[in-house]
Scaffold this active site. Sequence first.
Site, PDB file in Angstrom:
ATOM      1  N   CYS A   7      -5.961   5.895  -9.833  1.00  0.00           N
ATOM      2  CA  CYS A   7      -6.648   6.386 -11.034  1.00  0.00           C
ATOM      3  C   CYS A   7      -7.571   5.298 -11.579  1.00  0.00           C
ATOM      4  O   CYS A   7      -8.712   5.587 -11.977  1.00  0.00           O
ATOM      5  CB  CYS A   7      -5.648   6.794 -12.110  1.00  0.00           C
ATOM      6  N   ASP A  30      -9.627   0.630   2.435  1.00  0.00           N
ATOM      7  CA  ASP A  30      -8.269   0.165   2.143  1.00  0.00           C
ATOM      8  C   ASP A  30      -8.278  -1.352   2.032  1.00  0.00           C
ATOM      9  O   ASP A  30      -8.941  -2.057   2.796  1.00  0.00           O
ATOM     10  CB  ASP A  30      -7.322   0.617   3.258  1.00  0.00           C
ATOM     11  N   ASN A  87       0.490  10.240   4.132  1.00  0.00           N
ATOM     12  CA  ASN A  87       1.887   9.858   3.915  1.00  0.00           C
ATOM     13  C   ASN A  87       2.402  10.581   2.683  1.00  0.00           C
ATOM     14  O   ASN A  87       1.736  10.598   1.648  1.00  0.00           O
ATOM     15  CB  ASN A  87       2.003   8.345   3.704  1.00  0.00           C
ATOM     16  N   GLY A  93       6.771   6.137   4.088  1.00  0.00           N
ATOM     17  CA  GLY A  93       6.303   4.825   3.643  1.00  0.00           C
ATOM     18  C   GLY A  93       5.234   4.915   2.575  1.00  0.00           C
ATOM     19  O   GLY A  93       4.566   3.928   2.268  1.00  0.00           O
ATOM     20  N   HIS A 100      -3.544  11.040  -1.362  1.00  0.00           N
ATOM     21  CA  HIS A 100      -4.596  10.353  -0.606  1.00  0.00           C
ATOM     22  C   HIS A 100      -4.420  10.592   0.878  1.00  0.00           C
ATOM     23  O   HIS A 100      -3.317  10.831   1.354  1.00  0.00           O
ATOM     24  CB  HIS A 100      -4.595   8.850  -0.900  1.00  0.00           C
TER      25      HIS A 100
HETATM   26  P1  5GP Z   1       0.322   4.744   1.274  1.00  0.00           P
HETATM   27  O1  5GP Z   1       1.238   3.741   1.912  1.00  0.00           O
HETATM   28  O2  5GP Z   1       0.772   5.125  -0.129  1.00  0.00           O
HETATM   29  O3  5GP Z   1       0.070   5.947   2.136  1.00  0.00           O
HETATM   30  O4  5GP Z   1      -1.086   4.061   1.179  1.00  0.00           O
HETATM   31  C1  5GP Z   1      -1.526   3.323   0.088  1.00  0.00           C
HETATM   32  C2  5GP Z   1      -2.661   2.453   0.596  1.00  0.00           C
HETATM   33  O5  5GP Z   1      -3.370   1.953  -0.508  1.00  0.00           O
HETATM   34  C3  5GP Z   1      -2.188   1.258   1.421  1.00  0.00           C
HETATM   35  O6  5GP Z   1      -2.756   1.334   2.734  1.00  0.00           O
HETATM   36  C4  5GP Z   1      -2.711   0.056   0.634  1.00  0.00           C
HETATM   37  O7  5GP Z   1      -3.190  -0.986   1.469  1.00  0.00           O
HETATM   38  C5  5GP Z   1      -3.819   0.660  -0.210  1.00  0.00           C
HETATM   39  N1  5GP Z   1      -4.029  -0.008  -1.473  1.00  0.00           N
HETATM   40  C6  5GP Z   1      -3.060  -0.363  -2.366  1.00  0.00           C
HETATM   41  N2  5GP Z   1      -3.614  -0.948  -3.449  1.00  0.00           N
HETATM   42  C7  5GP Z   1      -4.962  -0.937  -3.234  1.00  0.00           C
HETATM   43  C8  5GP Z   1      -6.072  -1.400  -4.019  1.00  0.00           C
HETATM   44  O8  5GP Z   1      -5.939  -1.937  -5.119  1.00  0.00           O
HETATM   45  N3  5GP Z   1      -7.315  -1.230  -3.496  1.00  0.00           N
HETATM   46  C9  5GP Z   1      -7.497  -0.632  -2.273  1.00  0.00           C
HETATM   47  N4  5GP Z   1      -8.745  -0.511  -1.841  1.00  0.00           N
HETATM   48  N5  5GP Z   1      -6.474  -0.189  -1.524  1.00  0.00           N
HETATM   49  C10 5GP Z   1      -5.221  -0.342  -1.995  1.00  0.00           C
HETATM   50 ZN    ZN Z   2      -3.505   8.387 -10.026  1.00  0.00          ZN
END
Ligand code: 5GP
Ligand code: ZN
Length: 113
Positions: A7, A30, A87, A93, A100
């Site tokens: 957000c 990412d 995910n 995980g 997303h």
């Molecule tokens: P999830 O594990 O929830 O499917 O993916 C979350 C993703 O968000 C992870 O791959 C992580 O590296 C990425 N991520 C987390 N915090 C940030 C951030 O502050 N900026 C960006 N660009 N990516 C983020």
């Molecule tokens: Zn949000």
Amino acid sequence: MSDCIFCLIAEGKIPADIVFEGANVLAFRDIDPKAPTHVVIIPKRHINPLNDLEEEDILVIPEMYMAARAVAAGEEIDQSGYRLVANTGPDSGQEVEHMHWHVLGGRRLGGMG
Ligand code: 5GP
Ligand code: ZN
């Protein structure tokens, strides 16, 4: 949601390397890339896919899909191929509770695991 990192990115309150923006979706690189191209696509509105995907939110899904296609074309991985990953929940995980999809490409991706 004020404490949701995605957000905050959607609101421009923390920086991100944005590669695509649509009316209701945003795509950014990412921060911890798992492939040469690793872009995250989000709805701008906070949606927790586990428990608050409402009927009205369904319409954002084709927009996210079209954003994925645009990202793949922009990153020039549309021909070599890419993977869309959503995910969802603890066993996947999932870390961020804002809906997303990951767009991963630019290298040979291993089997599903
Ligand atoms: P999830 O594990 O929830 O499917 O993916 C979350 C993703 O968000 C992870 O791959 C992580 O590296 C990425 N991520 C987390 N915090 C940030 C951030 O502050 N900026 C960006 N660009 N990516 C983020
Ligand atoms: Zn949000």
